[in-house]
Design a protein around this motif. Structure first.
Motif, PDB file in Angstrom:
ATOM      1  N   ARG A  23       0.829  -1.220   0.035  1.00 30.56           N
ATOM      2  CA  ARG A  23      -0.065  -0.052  -0.108  1.00 30.56           C
ATOM      3  C   ARG A  23       0.999   1.281   0.039  1.00 30.56           C
ATOM      4  N   GLN A  24       1.874   1.317   0.764  1.00 34.57           N
ATOM      5  CA  GLN A  24       2.866   2.291   0.832  1.00 34.57           C
ATOM      6  C   GLN A  24       3.615   2.766  -0.541  1.00 34.57           C
ATOM      7  N   ALA A  25       3.900   1.181  -1.208  1.00 36.36           N
ATOM      8  CA  ALA A  25       4.563   1.516  -2.559  1.00 36.36           C
ATOM      9  C   ALA A  25       3.490   1.994  -3.594  1.00 36.36           C
ATOM     10  N   SER A  26       2.008   1.600  -3.558  1.00 32.75           N
ATOM     11  CA  SER A  26       1.166   2.164  -4.246  1.00 32.75           C
ATOM     12  C   SER A  26       1.287   3.530  -4.479  1.00 32.75           C
ATOM     13  N   THR A  27       1.089   4.104  -2.985  1.00 32.41           N
ATOM     14  CA  THR A  27       1.047   5.284  -2.959  1.00 32.41           C
ATOM     15  C   THR A  27       1.993   6.122  -3.491  1.00 32.41           C
ATOM     16  N   ALA A  28       3.408   5.577  -3.207  1.00 32.13           N
ATOM     17  CA  ALA A  28       4.641   6.114  -3.954  1.00 32.13           C
ATOM     18  C   ALA A  28       4.576   6.155  -5.533  1.00 32.13           C
ATOM     19  N   CYS A  29       4.060   4.950  -6.068  1.00 37.49           N
ATOM     20  CA  CYS A  29       4.016   5.136  -7.651  1.00 37.49           C
ATOM     21  C   CYS A  29       2.857   6.082  -8.080  1.00 37.49           C
ATOM     22  N   ALA A  30       1.911   6.248  -7.375  1.00 44.07           N
ATOM     23  CA  ALA A  30       0.721   7.277  -7.621  1.00 44.07           C
ATOM     24  C   ALA A  30       1.518   8.668  -7.707  1.00 44.07           C
ATOM     25  N   ASN A  31       2.340   8.868  -6.780  1.00 40.36           N
ATOM     26  CA  ASN A  31       2.723  10.164  -6.481  1.00 40.36           C
ATOM     27  C   ASN A  31       3.731  10.225  -7.452  1.00 40.36           C
ATOM     28  N   ALA A  32       4.642   9.245  -7.902  1.00 42.84           N
ATOM     29  CA  ALA A  32       5.584   9.501  -8.926  1.00 42.84           C
ATOM     30  C   ALA A  32       4.835   9.658 -10.177  1.00 42.84           C
ATOM     31  N   SER A  33       3.680   9.018 -10.688  1.00 41.18           N
ATOM     32  CA  SER A  33       2.860   9.178 -11.601  1.00 41.18           C
ATOM     33  C   SER A  33       2.293  10.869 -11.950  1.00 41.18           C
ATOM     34  N   ASP A  34       2.059  11.353 -10.823  1.00 35.39           N
ATOM     35  CA  ASP A  34       1.550  12.698 -10.735  1.00 35.39           C
ATOM     36  C   ASP A  34       2.656  13.733 -10.959  1.00 35.39           C
ATOM     37  N   TRP A  35       3.860  13.269 -10.433  1.00 34.53           N
ATOM     38  CA  TRP A  35       4.947  14.059 -10.726  1.00 34.53           C
ATOM     39  C   TRP A  35       5.369  14.235 -12.174  1.00 34.53           C
ATOM     40  N   VAL A  67       0.076  22.347  -5.897  1.00 36.59           N
ATOM     41  CA  VAL A  67       1.341  22.804  -6.196  1.00 36.59           C
ATOM     42  C   VAL A  67       1.029  23.250  -7.651  1.00 36.59           C
ATOM     43  N   LEU A  68       2.148  24.213  -8.052  1.00 40.81           N
ATOM     44  CA  LEU A  68       2.150  24.752  -9.219  1.00 40.81           C
ATOM     45  C   LEU A  68       3.165  24.134 -10.241  1.00 40.81           C
ATOM     46  N   SER A  69       3.996  23.333  -9.501  1.00 37.70           N
ATOM     47  CA  SER A  69       4.973  22.970 -10.595  1.00 37.70           C
ATOM     48  C   SER A  69       5.423  21.463 -10.009  1.00 37.70           C
ATOM     49  N   ALA A  70       6.274  20.770 -11.013  1.00 32.71           N
ATOM     50  CA  ALA A  70       6.746  19.411 -10.623  1.00 32.71           C
ATOM     51  C   ALA A  70       7.819  19.684  -9.443  1.00 32.71           C
ATOM     52  N   ASP A  71       8.669  20.384  -9.396  1.00 33.35           N
ATOM     53  CA  ASP A  71       9.441  20.777  -8.375  1.00 33.35           C
ATOM     54  C   ASP A  71       8.900  20.930  -7.033  1.00 33.35           C
ATOM     55  N   GLN A  72       7.512  21.690  -7.106  1.00 33.13           N
ATOM     56  CA  GLN A  72       6.755  21.929  -5.899  1.00 33.13           C
ATOM     57  C   GLN A  72       6.259  20.704  -5.315  1.00 33.13           C
ATOM     58  N   PHE A  73       5.782  19.969  -6.142  1.00 32.24           N
ATOM     59  CA  PHE A  73       5.299  18.639  -5.957  1.00 32.24           C
ATOM     60  C   PHE A  73       6.288  17.725  -5.127  1.00 32.24           C
ATOM     61  N   LEU A  74       7.517  17.697  -5.850  1.00 30.52           N
ATOM     62  CA  LEU A  74       8.511  16.858  -5.217  1.00 30.52           C
ATOM     63  C   LEU A  74       8.995  17.257  -3.667  1.00 30.52           C
ATOM     64  N   GLU A  75       8.899  18.717  -3.584  1.00 32.83           N
ATOM     65  CA  GLU A  75       9.088  19.210  -2.299  1.00 32.83           C
ATOM     66  C   GLU A  75       8.095  18.776  -1.279  1.00 32.83           C
TER      67      GLU A  75
END
Length: 115
Positions: free
Chosen positions: A48-60, A98-106
């Motif tokens: 479940r944690q990995a799934s969330t991490a993958c979803a976040n990576a997809s959004d980025w 967020v407004l940018s990929a960098d903000q999302f990463l932060e």
């Protein structure tokens, strides 16, 4: 030169084929009685944690692709739809935070640190 460029492109850290191969191996171990219920519960939490991490990576990647100049029509096929409504809706939701990929990463870094 083209082969060198292809090899240096970023790749997903895991693929659907990797997951299927792992799942088949793990299912065989479960069927053989080699995995206890508590191990499966721990595994469930990890997945479940990995799934969330993958979803976040997809959004980025979605945010970064748009910033790199990709159109919604170019992006739409990876959402499994032939129209732009799905990625447009996801971008709209992301832009509320967020407004940018960098903000999302932060934002992801802060969430990981629990800040």
């Amino acid at each position: 030169m083209d082969d060198e460029l292809r090899e240096s492109r970023p790749r997903a850290p895991i693929t659907a084929a990797d997951v299927l191969a792992w799942l088949e191996d793990t299912a065989a171990a479960v069927r053989a009685g080699e995995v206890e219920a508590d191990e499966l519960i721990e595994l469930l939490g990890e997945l479940r944690q990995a799934s969330t991490a993958c979803a976040n990576a997809s959004d980025w990647a979605l945010l970064a692709a748009r910033e790199a100049g990709a159109s919604l029509r170019q992006i739409a096929p990876v959402f499994g739809k032939g129209y732009v409504r799905a990625p447009a809706a996801r971008l709209e939701k992301l832009h509320r935070e967020v407004l940018s990929a960098d903000q999302f990463l932060e934002l992801m870094r802060r969430r990981l640190r629990g800040v």
